[in-house]
Design an enzyme around this catalytic site. Structure first.
Site, PDB file in Angstrom:
ATOM      1  N   HIS A 118       0.817  -1.214   0.000  1.00 38.79           N
ATOM      2  CA  HIS A 118       0.000   0.000   0.000  1.00 38.79           C
ATOM      3  C   HIS A 118       0.855   1.270   0.000  1.00 38.79           C
ATOM      4  CE1 HIS A 118       0.443  -0.207   4.512  1.00 38.79           C
ATOM      5  NE2 HIS A 118       0.483   1.107   4.366  1.00 38.79           N
ATOM      6  N   ASP A 156       0.186  -7.643   1.351  1.00 40.85           N
ATOM      7  CA  ASP A 156       0.625  -6.254   1.511  1.00 40.85           C
ATOM      8  C   ASP A 156       2.145  -6.139   1.540  1.00 40.85           C
ATOM      9  OD1 ASP A 156       0.237  -3.548   1.659  1.00 40.85           O
ATOM     10  OD2 ASP A 156      -0.070  -3.496   3.826  1.00 40.85           O
ATOM     11  N   SER A 239       4.683   2.741   7.834  1.00 35.53           N
ATOM     12  CA  SER A 239       4.355   1.553   7.055  1.00 35.53           C
ATOM     13  C   SER A 239       5.539   1.095   6.210  1.00 35.53           C
ATOM     14  CB  SER A 239       3.163   1.827   6.139  1.00 35.53           C
ATOM     15  OG  SER A 239       1.985   1.988   6.874  1.00 35.53           O
TER      16      SER A 239
END
Length: 402
Positions: A118, A156, A239
């Protein structure tokens, strides 16, 4: 004669005492407060500001090392940061400070950087930035282009190939972090999250593992299992960064937070490094992650629940796929399709249970599945339970950008 001798000795003594009293501070004589006037007693009881300053200065000079010393635990954490942080990069659109989403990545090997899918999915021109310190301690940013060589939205995970030709220093900066194992992690174990929260480069937070084997819903409803929960602070920009154990080895990849405000509230999640390593190796070798498949499309769990049917309901069967070859039936002509209620020895209560079971299998394996099917006896309202054997097929989430 005796009285004359005493008087001659007493007079010089009085003179000497008067001289010393005038020369030395009055506090040096330690006169009892009862012998002094009230102003004198108050002055002696409260040290002057100048003397307080001198005392504080003396203490600071006498023990500078004690004031700045790190505990053994602090020193260990500081050394961990100094060792690991050069391998933690920022990932952004275009050159540094260009607009666009920003996240974190870390050096996987001599040419690859690992991050979250992402983080890169909206980037048209991914770049990575190294933060290097020279001998004087000044910080130097080195930004180079990168391109996605593998991406798996279901877990992911994404892999970037760094364009080392843009800067001759990049090869020396590609220092892979050591990788640990996530299988035996325990709640209470100390961990450190590194990344770039809110664009603040090379930040580190400390916490513990709050839970293991958590589940999160990924893309297309495929659940991600084995997720690590931590209270180490994770915020937007973290992230894709590494979650390290106390030895400085990567045990997870920071991925998400549970929050009502969009910022950290004590619950963060990281992908387990065991899963990351398996999928990264598959993407580097083949360009995609290979997963087992039974060749069906399952109905949303809400549909099964509304009909009072426990299990995973089959809506469609892929023509020529493993399920069709095994005789599995889909929804047709208003008649319910097969409902998967068991795979191997594991009961199935929802579609998520199917995905979790497949996560532990390999393509080509034989699986005995129990399905609930409309009774062949038209006079009976009780469904049949039928066992079928399915040889798992192969599917992939190939998303390679060249």
């Amino acid at each position: 004669m005796a009285r004359s001798s005493s008087s001659s000795l007493l007079f010089p003594a009085v003179l000497l005492g008067s001289f010393l009293y005038a020369l030395c501070p009055r506090e040096a004589f330690f006169l009892p407060s009862a012998w002094r006037s009230e102003p004198e007693a108050q002055e002696a009881a409260a040290p002057s500001s100048s003397r307080r300053s001198l005392l504080a200065g003396a203490l600071a000079v006498a023990a500078p090392e004690r004031a700045n010393a790190l505990t053994t635990e602090e020193l260990r954490a500081a050394n961990l940061f100094l060792t690991a942080s050069p391998s933690v990069l920022s990932v952004s659109e275009g050159k540094k400070n260009a607009p666009g989403p920003t996240g974190t990545g870390f050096v996987w090997d001599a040419s690859h950087v690992v991050t979250n899918f992402h983080v890169v999915k909206e980037l048209k021109s991914p770049h990575v930035t190294f933060l290097r310190k020279d001998e004087s301690g000044s910080e130097d940013h080195i930004t180079v282009g990168a391109y996605v060589v593998g991406a798996d939205p279901l877990s992911d995970i994404a892999i970037l190939q760094v364009n080392a030709e843009e800067n001759t220093d990049v090869a020396s900066l590609m220092q892979p972090l050591s990788r640990g194992a996530s299988e035996n992690l325990k709640p209470g174990q100390e961990v450190f999250a590194l990344g770039n929260p809110f664009g603040l480069e090379h930040s580190m937070s400390k916490g513990v593992i709050s839970g293991v084997s958590r589940s999160m819903e990924g893309t297309a409803g495929w659940p991600m299992s084995g997720i690590i929960q931590t209270d180490a602070s994770i915020n937007p920009g973290n992230s894709g960064g590494p979650l390290l154990n106390s030895e400085g080895s990567v045990v997870g990849v920071n991925t998400a937070i549970l929050s009502t405000s969009g910022t950290f509230s004590g619950v963060g999640f990281a992908l387990p490094i065991d899963t990351v390593q398996k999928n990264v190796e598959s993407m580097i070798e083949e360009g995609y992650v290979t997963r087992p498949s039974i060749g069906v499309e399952l109905a949303p769990d809400e549909v099964s629940e509304s009909l009072g049917v426990p299990g995973a309901m089959v809506m469609k069967v892929v023509p020529g796929g493993p399920a069709q070859r095994a005789g599995m039936r889909a929804l047709r002509s208003g008649q319910l399709g097969d409902v998967i209620v068991k795979m191997g020895s594991r009961p199935i209560a929802s579609s998520s249970d199917v995905f979790r079971y497949l996560d532990q299998r390999q393509p080509g394996e034989l699986v005995v599945m129990s399905v609930q099917r409309a009774s062949s006896d038209l006079t009976s309202d009780d469904p049949d339970i039928v066992d079928i054997t399915v040889r798992l097929g192969r599917s992939n989430s190939k998303m390679v950008v060249t």
